[in-house]
Design an enzyme around this catalytic site. Structure first.
Site, short mmCIF file in Angstrom:
data_model
loop_
_atom_site.label_atom_id
_atom_site.label_comp_id
_atom_site.label_asym_id
_atom_site.label_seq_id
_atom_site.Cartn_x
_atom_site.Cartn_y
_atom_site.Cartn_z
N HIS A 1 -22.69 -19.57 30.31
CA HIS A 1 -24.03 -19.76 29.74
C HIS A 1 -23.98 -20.48 28.40
O HIS A 1 -24.59 -20.07 27.42
CB HIS A 1 -24.76 -18.41 29.60
CG HIS A 1 -25.11 -17.81 30.93
ND1 HIS A 1 -24.16 -17.41 31.83
CD2 HIS A 1 -26.32 -17.55 31.50
CE1 HIS A 1 -24.75 -16.92 32.91
NE2 HIS A 1 -26.05 -17.01 32.76
N HIS B 1 0.83 -1.20 0.00
CA HIS B 1 0.00 0.00 0.00
C HIS B 1 0.87 1.26 0.00
O HIS B 1 0.92 2.00 0.99
CB HIS B 1 -0.93 0.01 1.22
CG HIS B 1 -1.92 -1.11 1.22
ND1 HIS B 1 -1.56 -2.41 1.51
CD2 HIS B 1 -3.25 -1.14 0.96
CE1 HIS B 1 -2.63 -3.19 1.44
NE2 HIS B 1 -3.67 -2.44 1.11
N GLU C 1 -18.19 -6.03 23.38
CA GLU C 1 -17.34 -7.21 23.44
C GLU C 1 -16.14 -7.11 22.49
O GLU C 1 -15.06 -7.62 22.80
CB GLU C 1 -18.16 -8.47 23.12
CG GLU C 1 -19.15 -8.85 24.19
CD GLU C 1 -20.49 -8.12 24.05
OE1 GLU C 1 -21.37 -8.32 24.93
OE2 GLU C 1 -20.66 -7.36 23.06
N SER D 1 -23.22 -12.61 36.28
CA SER D 1 -23.57 -13.89 35.66
C SER D 1 -22.35 -14.77 35.45
O SER D 1 -22.41 -15.99 35.61
CB SER D 1 -24.27 -13.66 34.31
OG SER D 1 -25.53 -13.03 34.50
#
Length: 599
Positions: A388, A46, A338, A317
């Site tokens: 979970h 580039h 996240e 959690s």
């Protein structure tokens, strides 16, 4: 360019003399020449993007940054992240939009953990400013007042296939950065004098320097023109451009060397990070592996001051809140971002300054998969916990169920994938992850299950456990997490029918203990059943199939979640999707019946 604004008085600013200015210009020109030479020789690269940032790089590395060039990993050095489609020493950022998040992790470490004076500089291209992850990082930096962080935005107007959305409207970039809590300055990105000035100023906020530049600067045929992105110059053109650039170099006697850094960063050793004692669980006691993860983190942090923990607003959690309650100064709340959380984790782990754990629901790591992929390319040492997992979370429904995570992490070359099944093995997984190089993933579950291991049980990466066996086993059953407990229950049920099964806990899905699996399967006449709370694709079953593919006369029957699930009670969903104890007993009977009929 528009006016230049300053935060703080500039009493400390010393205007560079003309010899220094000319030397910096000459360095920028040589950077252009070398970029053109290298990309033409390689037939790839580039050069036009490099040319727009030449003065920025010259001023940063030969005037503003403090570092020891002979010791690039020195912990006192200023840090630099080249986010605009290149890679530098600390992290790879060729996938755009990730550099600023990693820079945030470095700056957070510098300010709050190292408490040192080094600064972090991040160069971004305008094309990547369309990435949401950049603005997640912007929000993080302002919230945590990272005044040791400088982002330089190379606004060269042109993207890969068309102009960037805001083109050269630098005042719009300025307003956006200010809206995110950054002090923002517009400057001429090709003026070494202006760059020296803006990069020398003190500031009590993260600083965004919005540098207006020309893509392909110094290449007449490509300056501010479409169609040249990612294209090296043809040999004849490169030679003529290089001759023209060389003619611009004005001889001067000034030799520039970067200023040495302040020696205020302590040395750190991350060796021999271990738990001080064995786990403290009793046989038959019930605990969810997600909670055991939090207990283990707090314990590890109690005796290792360089353990830091990040979470994405799920700490109540994932149970990382247990670490926060004991070690609040080493806990970093990343909120519901996240992608940025993973990038910040990568930045915190750079140069072995911290042992980093980051947690959220397993399924939410899917939105950060590109960051995880780049973590492997960067050879980053980060530990991730996904809670979970599977349909066993029950009523929360399919949007919260991690059913693809094993496939995701198994596909990453440097990843180690832990799947603990009780509190003891979870604590051991946390300890081993802290000592394991590369990217580690710990898969934890929501349901409470019995402790099945003695607290003195020894665990190793890549070593499975045979948790149930007799002298005459008929089928090998491999389960993990909640399905290991279902397999143990199935073993008791089948024993009443005088059918014996051997039950294996793999502990790590990657690397998988092929030897224990193959030896057990040979003892059970080649019969294997895998059962997992995950989709069929990419999980435990496929890992086992890969391990035994060259074994003659082996039969593998896989039980897994076959379709997009729905909400329900955990035991109902395990039954509906055929991964509970009844499904296992039925599969065992069917496999034995098929074997008998084959005879």
């Amino acid at each position: 360019c528009a006016c230049v604004l300053y935060c703080g008085q500039m009493e400390d600013y010393h205007k560079p003399d003309q010899q220094t200015v000319q030397a910096l210009r000459n360095i920028a020109t040589r950077l252009r020449i070398n970029s053109i030479k290298a990309t033409t020789a390689a037939g790839s690269g580039h050069p036009t993007s490099c040319c727009s940032a030449a003065e920025i790089m010259s001023v940063l590395f030969f005037h503003s940054m403090k570092y020891r060039p002979e010791d690039p990993r020195n912990p006192n050095n200023d840090r630099f992240i080249l986010s605009k489609k290149q890679q530098f020493v600390d992290v790879a950022t060729g996938s755009l939009g990730q550099g600023l998040g990693a820079a945030c992790g470095m700056a957070y470490t510098g300010k709050y953990f190292d408490k040192a004076s080094y600064r972090v500089f991040c160069l971004l291209g305008d094309g990547e400013l369309s990435e949401g992850s950049v603005w997640e990082a912007m929000a993080f930096a302002s919230f945590y007042q990272l005044d040791n962080l400088v982002a330089i935005l190379d606004i060269n107007r042109l993207g890969q296939s068309e102009p960037a959305p805001l083109q050269h409207h630098v005042e719009k970039y300025q307003r956006r950065c200010e809206a995110f809590g950054w002090h923002s300055i517009i400057t001429d990105g090709h003026s070494v004098e202006e760059l020296c000035k803006v990069l020398s100023q003190p500031c009590h906020q993260p600083l965004a320097i919005i540098a207006k530049t020309i893509k392909g600067k110094g290449i007449p045929a490509a300056e501010d023109k479409m169609g040249w992105h990612g294209k090296p110059l043809p040999k004849d053109m490169s030679e003529s451009v290089i001759r023209e650039l060389q003619s611009r170099i004005i001889s001067c006697n000034k030799r520039l060397r970067p200023a040495p850094p302040n020696e205020d960063t302590s040395s750190i050793s991350l060796r021999n990070i271990r738990m001080p004692s064995a786990p403290n669980y009793k046989p038959g006691e019930k605990i969810a592996t997600r909670k055991a993860y939090g207990v283990a983190l707090a314990k590890l942090g109690r005796y290792n001051e360089h353990v830091v923990v990040l979470d994405g607003d799920t700490k109540n959690s994932t149970f990382s809140e247990l670490f926060k309650s004991e070690h609040p100064n080493r806990y970093v709340e990343c909120y519901i971002a996240e992608q940025n959380m993973v990038s910040v984790a990568i930045g915190c782990a750079v140069r072995d300054r911290n042992i980093v754990f980051a947690s959220t629901f397993a399924t939410f790591f899917s939105r950060a998969y590109d960051q995880l992929r780049m973590a492997a390319i960067s050879e980053s040492n980060i530990n991730l916990c996904g809670s979970h997992c599977g349909v066993s979370i029950g009523e929360d429904g399919p949007s919260q169920m991690g059913l693809e995570d094993l496939a995701m992490f198994r596909a990453i070359p440097t990843a180690t994938v832990f799947y603990p099944s009780d509190g003891v093995s979870t604590e051991k997984a946390v300890e081993l992850a802290a000592m394991t190089k590369g990217l580690c993933f710990i898969r934890t579950s929501r349901p409470e299950n019995n402790i099945i291991y003695n607290c003195n049980e020894d665990f190793h990466v890549g070593q499975a456990k045979v948790v149930y066996k007799t002298n005459d086993d008929h089928v090998t059953v491999i389960g993990a997490g909640v399905t290991l407990h279902e397999a143990l229950a199935a073993a008791e049920m089948l024993k009443k029918e005088r059918i014996n099964i051997r039950v294996i806990d793999p502990f790590t899905i990657k690397p998988l203990d092929s030897k224990v699996i193959i030896d057990s399967a040979r003892a059970t006449r080649g019969r294997i059943i895998t059962v997992e709370d995950h989709y069929y694709e990419g999980g435990l079953g496929e890992a086992v199939c890969s391990a035994v593919v060259n074994e003659a006369s082996f039969t593998v029957h896989r039980l897994a979640v076959s379709q997009v699930p729905r909400s329900g009670k955990p035991h109902e969903l395990l039954r509906i999707f055929g991964i509970d104890r009844d499904a296992i007993t039925q599969a065992v009977r069917k496999m034995l019946s098929s074997s008998a009929n084959a005879k």
